[in-house]
Motif scaffolding. Structure first.
Motif, PDB file in Angstrom:
ATOM      1  N   GLY A   1       5.299   7.378   2.605  1.00  0.00           N
ATOM      2  CA  GLY A   1       5.125   6.175   1.789  1.00  0.00           C
ATOM      3  C   GLY A   1       3.677   5.741   1.692  1.00  0.00           C
ATOM      4  N   TRP A   2       2.998   5.688   2.839  1.00  0.00           N
ATOM      5  CA  TRP A   2       1.589   5.291   2.816  1.00  0.00           C
ATOM      6  C   TRP A   2       0.746   6.303   2.063  1.00  0.00           C
ATOM      7  CZ3 TRP A   2       0.284   0.559   3.258  1.00  0.00           C
ATOM      8  CH2 TRP A   2       0.967  -0.306   4.118  1.00  0.00           C
ATOM      9  N   GLN A   3       1.060   7.588   2.210  1.00  0.00           N
ATOM     10  CA  GLN A   3       0.315   8.616   1.471  1.00  0.00           C
ATOM     11  C   GLN A   3       0.480   8.427  -0.033  1.00  0.00           C
ATOM     12  OE1 GLN A   3       1.765  12.312   3.053  1.00  0.00           O
ATOM     13  NE2 GLN A   3       0.465  12.191   4.867  1.00  0.00           N
ATOM     14  N   ARG A   4       1.652   7.990  -0.439  1.00  0.00           N
ATOM     15  CA  ARG A   4       1.935   7.797  -1.860  1.00  0.00           C
ATOM     16  C   ARG A   4       1.026   6.740  -2.499  1.00  0.00           C
ATOM     17  NH1 ARG A   4       7.900   5.942  -3.967  1.00  0.00           N
ATOM     18  NH2 ARG A   4       7.243   5.298  -6.022  1.00  0.00           N
ATOM     19  N   ILE A   5       0.596   5.763  -1.719  1.00  0.00           N
ATOM     20  CA  ILE A   5      -0.226   4.680  -2.264  1.00  0.00           C
ATOM     21  C   ILE A   5      -1.659   4.689  -1.723  1.00  0.00           C
ATOM     22  CG2 ILE A   5       1.741   3.200  -2.770  1.00  0.00           C
ATOM     23  CD1 ILE A   5       1.150   1.653  -0.180  1.00  0.00           C
TER      24      ILE A   5
END
Length: 110
Positions: free
Chosen positions: A92-96
């Motif tokens: 999730g953090w990588q996505r943003i």
């Protein structure tokens, strides 16, 4: 426990107060969600295309973010949306990760 992918429209006139509450550890002291919420909001990003803050938050509530919304989030954000109810936190953090940090964007404008 689940990690929620969250989008919300900041109430920009209120975010300086939220930043102060994060800085003085007022939110971190809230049980049982304060530390997780503080970590998530510290790392929150800003999607300039939508005007939304985005973050991944650890959550134990049903419905999702119930306590967090009642105690903190609804005071500082509108249109809070759980995009995905159970996301891998790292993914999730990588996505943003390519989005600018919320606090750099918002506080620079304040």
């Amino acid at each position: 426990m689940a990690n929620r992918f969250v989008r919300a429209r900041p109430k920009e006139d209120r975010l300086v107060e939220l930043r102060e509450r994060l800085d003085n550890n007022e939110i971190a002291a809230m049980e049982p969600f304060g530390r997780a919420m503080t970590r998530a909001l510290e790392k929150a990003r800003f999607d300039s295309e939508s005007g939304e803050a985005v973050w991944i938050e650890e959550d134990y509530c049903s419905p999702p973010l119930a306590m967090e919304r009642a105690e903190v989030l609804d005071d500082y954000f509108e249109d809070i949306t759980i995009v995905k109810e159970d996301v891998d936190e790292e993914v999730g953090w990588q996505r943003i990760d390519d989005l600018p940090r919320l606090w750099a964007e918002i506080l620079d404008e304040a």
